[in-house]
Write a protein that holds these residues in place. Sequence first.
Motif, PDB file in Angstrom:
ATOM      1  N   LEU A 123       7.570  -8.350  -0.262  1.00  0.00           N
ATOM      2  CA  LEU A 123       6.874  -7.137  -0.721  1.00  0.00           C
ATOM      3  C   LEU A 123       5.371  -7.317  -0.531  1.00  0.00           C
ATOM      4  N   LEU A 173      11.677 -11.978  -2.666  1.00  0.00           N
ATOM      5  CA  LEU A 173      11.404 -10.561  -2.935  1.00  0.00           C
ATOM      6  C   LEU A 173       9.901 -10.323  -3.096  1.00  0.00           C
ATOM      7  N   HIS A 227      -6.852   5.889   6.331  1.00  0.00           N
ATOM      8  CA  HIS A 227      -7.408   4.546   6.227  1.00  0.00           C
ATOM      9  C   HIS A 227      -8.854   4.508   6.682  1.00  0.00           C
ATOM     10  N   GLY A 228      -9.609   3.664   6.006  1.00  0.00           N
ATOM     11  CA  GLY A 228     -10.993   3.475   6.380  1.00  0.00           C
ATOM     12  C   GLY A 228     -11.948   4.507   5.809  1.00  0.00           C
ATOM     13  N   ALA A 240      -5.649  -1.908   7.448  1.00  0.00           N
ATOM     14  CA  ALA A 240      -6.516  -0.844   7.975  1.00  0.00           C
ATOM     15  C   ALA A 240      -7.553  -0.362   6.970  1.00  0.00           C
ATOM     16  N   TYR A 241      -7.417  -0.745   5.710  1.00  0.00           N
ATOM     17  CA  TYR A 241      -8.329  -0.227   4.681  1.00  0.00           C
ATOM     18  C   TYR A 241      -9.492  -1.165   4.392  1.00  0.00           C
ATOM     19  N   ASN A 293      -7.018   3.103  22.325  1.00  0.00           N
ATOM     20  CA  ASN A 293      -6.379   2.994  21.017  1.00  0.00           C
ATOM     21  C   ASN A 293      -6.830   1.730  20.307  1.00  0.00           C
ATOM     22  N   PRO A 294      -6.742   1.603  18.979  1.00  0.00           N
ATOM     23  CA  PRO A 294      -6.261   2.628  18.060  1.00  0.00           C
ATOM     24  C   PRO A 294      -7.211   3.810  17.862  1.00  0.00           C
ATOM     25  N   LEU A 316       1.101  -0.424  -5.598  1.00  0.00           N
ATOM     26  CA  LEU A 316       0.192  -0.934  -4.564  1.00  0.00           C
ATOM     27  C   LEU A 316       0.076   0.039  -3.392  1.00  0.00           C
ATOM     28  N   LEU A 317       1.224   0.602  -2.987  1.00  0.00           N
ATOM     29  CA  LEU A 317       1.191   1.553  -1.873  1.00  0.00           C
ATOM     30  C   LEU A 317       0.480   2.834  -2.296  1.00  0.00           C
ATOM     31  N   TYR A 377       0.482   2.063  21.875  1.00  0.00           N
ATOM     32  CA  TYR A 377       0.023   1.697  20.529  1.00  0.00           C
ATOM     33  C   TYR A 377       0.745   2.495  19.440  1.00  0.00           C
ATOM     34  N   ALA A 426      -3.105   2.393  -1.844  1.00  0.00           N
ATOM     35  CA  ALA A 426      -3.417   2.528  -0.426  1.00  0.00           C
ATOM     36  C   ALA A 426      -3.460   4.007  -0.037  1.00  0.00           C
ATOM     37  N   ALA A 427      -2.471   4.765  -0.496  1.00  0.00           N
ATOM     38  CA  ALA A 427      -2.377   6.175  -0.133  1.00  0.00           C
ATOM     39  C   ALA A 427      -3.540   6.973  -0.708  1.00  0.00           C
ATOM     40  N   ALA A 479      -2.199  -1.952  25.501  1.00  0.00           N
ATOM     41  CA  ALA A 479      -2.155  -1.420  24.137  1.00  0.00           C
ATOM     42  C   ALA A 479      -3.319  -0.462  23.884  1.00  0.00           C
ATOM     43  N   ARG A 480      -4.472  -0.759  24.477  1.00  0.00           N
ATOM     44  CA  ARG A 480      -5.643   0.115  24.282  1.00  0.00           C
ATOM     45  C   ARG A 480      -5.643   1.316  25.217  1.00  0.00           C
ATOM     46  N   LEU A 489      -2.259  -2.588   4.101  1.00  0.00           N
ATOM     47  CA  LEU A 489      -3.654  -2.556   3.634  1.00  0.00           C
ATOM     48  C   LEU A 489      -4.667  -3.042   4.667  1.00  0.00           C
ATOM     49  N   ALA A 535       5.434  -2.503  -5.966  1.00  0.00           N
ATOM     50  CA  ALA A 535       5.224  -2.076  -4.581  1.00  0.00           C
ATOM     51  C   ALA A 535       4.743  -0.634  -4.533  1.00  0.00           C
ATOM     52  N   ALA A 580      -6.349   8.271   1.211  1.00  0.00           N
ATOM     53  CA  ALA A 580      -6.003   9.369   2.129  1.00  0.00           C
ATOM     54  C   ALA A 580      -5.823   8.879   3.557  1.00  0.00           C
ATOM     55  N   SER A 617       9.707  -5.247  -9.346  1.00  0.00           N
ATOM     56  CA  SER A 617       9.182  -5.459  -7.989  1.00  0.00           C
ATOM     57  C   SER A 617       8.975  -4.131  -7.289  1.00  0.00           C
ATOM     58  N   THR A 667       2.951  -5.020   1.719  1.00  0.00           N
ATOM     59  CA  THR A 667       1.754  -4.428   1.117  1.00  0.00           C
ATOM     60  C   THR A 667       0.499  -4.816   1.894  1.00  0.00           C
ATOM     61  N   LEU A 677      20.328 -12.568  -7.029  1.00  0.00           N
ATOM     62  CA  LEU A 677      19.841 -12.451  -8.411  1.00  0.00           C
ATOM     63  C   LEU A 677      20.929 -11.948  -9.352  1.00  0.00           C
ATOM     64  N   MET A 697      17.775  -9.570 -14.354  1.00  0.00           N
ATOM     65  CA  MET A 697      17.877  -9.411 -12.912  1.00  0.00           C
ATOM     66  C   MET A 697      17.506  -8.000 -12.500  1.00  0.00           C
ATOM     67  N   THR A 756      13.956  -7.514 -12.807  1.00  0.00           N
ATOM     68  CA  THR A 756      13.163  -8.093 -11.708  1.00  0.00           C
ATOM     69  C   THR A 756      13.059  -7.114 -10.550  1.00  0.00           C
ATOM     70  N   VAL A 757      14.212  -6.544 -10.174  1.00  0.00           N
ATOM     71  CA  VAL A 757      14.245  -5.617  -9.035  1.00  0.00           C
ATOM     72  C   VAL A 757      13.391  -4.386  -9.330  1.00  0.00           C
TER      73      VAL A 757
END
Lengths: 118, 162
Positions: free
Chosen positions: B150, B146, A25-26, B160-161, A49-50, A15-16, B27, A19-20, B20-21, B158, A12, A23, A8, B154, B53, A1, A4-5
């Motif tokens: 998650l 979970l 996004h885009g 925006a990428y 916006n955005p 994965l983040l 925004y 993404a980071a 929003a724009r 993502l 995460a 730097a 996970s 995630t 769990l 158990m 698992t936590v």
Amino acid sequence: MKITVIASAAAAIILLGIAAANAHHGWGSYDAPNPVTVEGSISESNYQNPHATIKVKAPDKEWTITLAPTSRMASRGATAEKIAVGNKVAAYGYPSKVQPNEMRAESITFEGNTYQLR
Amino acid sequence: MESGSGLLGAIEQSWLGVAARESVWLYPSANVGHILGLMILAGSIALIDARLLGAFREMAPGPFLRVGRRFAIAGLLTMLLTGSVLFAAEATHVSANLIFQTKLALIGTALANVLLFELFVARQVRIGIAGVTMPVAARLSAALSLGLWLGVATAGRLIAYF
């Protein structure tokens, strides 16, 4: 158990982290090693916006230029009047690797003043 | 702003999409609120799932889940509210985004998991006393929950990428 936590949470974080690593996004899809300067008159302006966007007629083609969120534009002094249709600007930034004729501006210059957008 | 046609275009041209724009603060506020909602939602769900769990066994599952669920619902509502602002600003663009579509599918699956849990597992869990190991179905549902939430978080980050 517990495993698992922990697993996970680790997944995460990884994965983040990916993404980071991009730097901002885009930016991954922009050709940072090959910056360009696009000069011309603004044919379309969206102060919204955005991200604010403008279209600029350069001698070779018409570029779509992605700028910054309006709050940042305003705080840097790049107000809606400065990117109004008809104004002549120079945008320095990176061309998109995905969309032809699109670029992301690092800065724009209007009447001799340069406004940093990053 | 090049707008799409049909329903997505209508959403973009609605007062919410326009606001929003055009608004300087709407925004970014929705963006911040969306993350605060995520913290509340993901935090409470992580605790609920951890309890199912087998963590915090000293606490009776019934009251633990009841309190946790209140926070989860508050977080989810915050995310729906702020998310619709972010969506309305560029509905056509976002809808075409594969990561956004994945996120919606994950949310749907996660909510279906909640429904199945409430229908078939919750009763058994609620009457459980402190220290008792949860039924297999409850543990399975929690592990799935979970992973799914998650995944939702995630995918959300993502969009925006891509």
